[in-house]
Design an enzyme around this catalytic site. Structure first.
Site, PDB file in Angstrom:
ATOM      1  N   ARG A 136       7.603 -24.294 -26.438  1.00 32.67           N
ATOM      2  CA  ARG A 136       7.523 -23.188 -25.483  1.00 32.67           C
ATOM      3  C   ARG A 136       8.331 -23.569 -24.246  1.00 32.67           C
ATOM      4  O   ARG A 136       8.498 -24.754 -23.937  1.00 32.67           O
ATOM      5  CB  ARG A 136       6.076 -22.926 -25.086  1.00 32.67           C
ATOM      6  CG  ARG A 136       5.136 -22.602 -26.246  1.00 32.67           C
ATOM      7  CD  ARG A 136       3.694 -22.552 -25.767  1.00 32.67           C
ATOM      8  NE  ARG A 136       2.761 -22.180 -26.834  1.00 32.67           N
ATOM      9  CZ  ARG A 136       2.162 -23.051 -27.647  1.00 32.67           C
ATOM     10  NH1 ARG A 136       2.424 -24.351 -27.523  1.00 32.67           N
ATOM     11  NH2 ARG A 136       1.327 -22.639 -28.584  1.00 32.67           N
ATOM     12  N   LYS A 158      -3.480 -26.892 -23.511  1.00 33.57           N
ATOM     13  CA  LYS A 158      -4.725 -26.257 -23.943  1.00 33.57           C
ATOM     14  C   LYS A 158      -5.688 -27.271 -24.559  1.00 33.57           C
ATOM     15  O   LYS A 158      -6.368 -26.994 -25.549  1.00 33.57           O
ATOM     16  CB  LYS A 158      -4.444 -25.128 -24.928  1.00 33.57           C
ATOM     17  CG  LYS A 158      -3.593 -24.011 -24.350  1.00 33.57           C
ATOM     18  CD  LYS A 158      -3.334 -22.918 -25.362  1.00 33.57           C
ATOM     19  CE  LYS A 158      -2.457 -21.812 -24.779  1.00 33.57           C
ATOM     20  NZ  LYS A 158      -2.170 -20.743 -25.732  1.00 33.57           N
ATOM     21  N   HIS A 223      11.414 -17.166 -25.432  1.00 35.78           N
ATOM     22  CA  HIS A 223      10.507 -17.212 -26.583  1.00 35.78           C
ATOM     23  C   HIS A 223      11.206 -16.845 -27.880  1.00 35.78           C
ATOM     24  O   HIS A 223      10.772 -17.253 -28.962  1.00 35.78           O
ATOM     25  CB  HIS A 223       9.318 -16.279 -26.341  1.00 35.78           C
ATOM     26  CG  HIS A 223       8.085 -16.678 -27.085  1.00 35.78           C
ATOM     27  ND1 HIS A 223       7.369 -17.828 -26.793  1.00 35.78           N
ATOM     28  CD2 HIS A 223       7.446 -16.103 -28.140  1.00 35.78           C
ATOM     29  CE1 HIS A 223       6.349 -17.930 -27.615  1.00 35.78           C
ATOM     30  NE2 HIS A 223       6.374 -16.901 -28.447  1.00 35.78           N
ATOM     31  N   ARG A 226      12.280 -19.818 -29.774  1.00 36.70           N
ATOM     32  CA  ARG A 226      11.160 -20.384 -30.550  1.00 36.70           C
ATOM     33  C   ARG A 226      10.992 -19.629 -31.860  1.00 36.70           C
ATOM     34  O   ARG A 226      10.726 -20.231 -32.904  1.00 36.70           O
ATOM     35  CB  ARG A 226       9.908 -20.316 -29.677  1.00 36.70           C
ATOM     36  CG  ARG A 226       8.646 -20.924 -30.240  1.00 36.70           C
ATOM     37  CD  ARG A 226       7.639 -21.073 -29.102  1.00 36.70           C
ATOM     38  NE  ARG A 226       6.262 -20.987 -29.507  1.00 36.70           N
ATOM     39  CZ  ARG A 226       5.507 -22.012 -29.893  1.00 36.70           C
ATOM     40  NH1 ARG A 226       6.035 -23.225 -29.950  1.00 36.70           N
ATOM     41  NH2 ARG A 226       4.244 -21.855 -30.213  1.00 36.70           N
ATOM     42  N   HIS A 249       0.048 -23.913 -33.052  1.00 34.88           N
ATOM     43  CA  HIS A 249      -0.822 -22.762 -33.237  1.00 34.88           C
ATOM     44  C   HIS A 249      -2.160 -23.196 -33.826  1.00 34.88           C
ATOM     45  O   HIS A 249      -2.203 -24.013 -34.750  1.00 34.88           O
ATOM     46  CB  HIS A 249      -0.183 -21.746 -34.188  1.00 34.88           C
ATOM     47  CG  HIS A 249       0.997 -21.037 -33.600  1.00 34.88           C
ATOM     48  ND1 HIS A 249       1.970 -20.417 -34.371  1.00 34.88           N
ATOM     49  CD2 HIS A 249       1.368 -20.846 -32.306  1.00 34.88           C
ATOM     50  CE1 HIS A 249       2.868 -19.880 -33.574  1.00 34.88           C
ATOM     51  NE2 HIS A 249       2.526 -20.130 -32.324  1.00 34.88           N
ATOM     52  N   TYR A 258       5.553 -14.914 -36.273  1.00 32.64           N
ATOM     53  CA  TYR A 258       6.886 -15.456 -36.011  1.00 32.64           C
ATOM     54  C   TYR A 258       7.823 -15.271 -37.201  1.00 32.64           C
ATOM     55  O   TYR A 258       9.035 -15.378 -37.053  1.00 32.64           O
ATOM     56  CB  TYR A 258       6.783 -16.956 -35.691  1.00 32.64           C
ATOM     57  CG  TYR A 258       6.294 -17.269 -34.310  1.00 32.64           C
ATOM     58  CD1 TYR A 258       7.095 -17.969 -33.405  1.00 32.64           C
ATOM     59  CD2 TYR A 258       5.031 -16.895 -33.878  1.00 32.64           C
ATOM     60  CE1 TYR A 258       6.660 -18.277 -32.136  1.00 32.64           C
ATOM     61  CE2 TYR A 258       4.577 -17.195 -32.607  1.00 32.64           C
ATOM     62  CZ  TYR A 258       5.388 -17.876 -31.738  1.00 32.64           C
ATOM     63  OH  TYR A 258       4.957 -18.175 -30.475  1.00 32.64           O
TER      64      TYR A 258
END
Length: 277
Positions: A136, A158, A223, A226, A249, A258
């Site tokens: 990212r 995260k 993005h 990516r 993910h 994606y």
């Protein structure tokens, strides 16, 4: 409504939860928009539902409406008013992605060559780094000189840490860039003042390339690099679970988004079925 404008406290709360900088920025922006829409009216479930309806009437896409509602839900949880939560819009899973939003390899190559021709080597290398690793734009800060020398970067986001392997050719380019910029250690992609480059700056610099590169602006944002990585990686290894791990993910359902084909590809697949006589 006085609580609705305590956005700095809400932002601090999100950062404490280790939300990504981009998420914090978006949630604060969306909650601020909701607060302005209320115009002093009392907070209630009916008010949130009315705001959601106003977004739909204003022409916002369902996925955008749901993202904005999610931001408000986070705020409601923060202030202890979860009784005001509303249901998300029901959205059918998309079967294909719009071609006008699809960044192709040819588009990517034009962006890189144009950036180099204009003397914007840092931007070209930054785009290559994102596209060659699938990171990212908020994770660019983990691309350090030490990571380039080791051939891998440890990314913490995260509450999770994942290891990203860097292609050898990219590592050599990154080390060469560091020598040219006299960077002895640490982050590689910095502003002229030595501060980490911001996602907005990357977005703006990429947009400025569009006209010279002959690429539609709607295709050009970090993005999408990516997404291009994800498509290329899956075409090579055909392993969805592995790709999900590389992208960071938690669910392969996110990864599937994606890998949506374009509308043109979907149409060609239908034609190949040969079911129309």
């Amino acid at each position: 409504m006085e609580d609705m404008f305590k956005l700095s406290a809400f932002a601090a709360h999100l950062r404490q939860e280790e939300r990504a900088a981009g998420t914090v920025e978006k949630y604060v922006r969306d909650v601020g928009a909701f607060g302005r829409w209320l115009q002093g009216r009392a907070l209630s479930k009916a008010a949130v539902a009315a705001w959601k309806g106003a977004l739909v009437e204003a022409g916002y896409a369902p996925v955008t409406v749901n993202a904005m509602v999610a931001a408000v839900h986070a705020y409601l949880r923060f202030i202890g008013r979860e009784d005001c939560r509303v249901k998300f819009l029901k959205v059918q899973r998309r079967l294909f992605r719009e071609s006008r939003r699809e960044l192709s390899r040819a588009d990517y190559a034009r962006l890189l060559s144009t950036a180099q021709a204009l003397g914007r080597g840092r931007l070209a290398l930054l785009m290559e780094t994102i596209c060659a690793t699938g990171i990212r734009v908020s994770e660019v800060k983990y691309i350090t000189l030490e990571a380039a020398r080791l051939g891998r970067a440890e990314i913490a986001l995260k509450g999770k840490i994942r290891t990203i392997l860097l292609p050898g050719k990219l590592c050599r380019k990154l080390c060469k860039y560091a020598r040219a910029e006299k960077i002895a250690s640490g982050e590689l992609f910095l502003t002229r003042s030595g501060t980490p480059i911001h996602r907005r700056q990357v977005w703006a610099e990429m947009k400025r390339l569009c006209a010279q590169a002959g690429v539609e602006p709607g295709k050009v944002f970090p993005h999408n690099l990516r997404h291009l990585f994800a498509t290329a990686f899956y075409q090579h290894c055909k392993d969805l679970a592995r790709l999900a791990d590389v992208l960071g993910h938690a669910s392969v359902d996110t990864t599937r988004v994606y890998l949506l084909t374009t509308g043109g590809e979907h149409r060609r697949a239908l034609e190949r079925l040969g079911l129309v006589t």
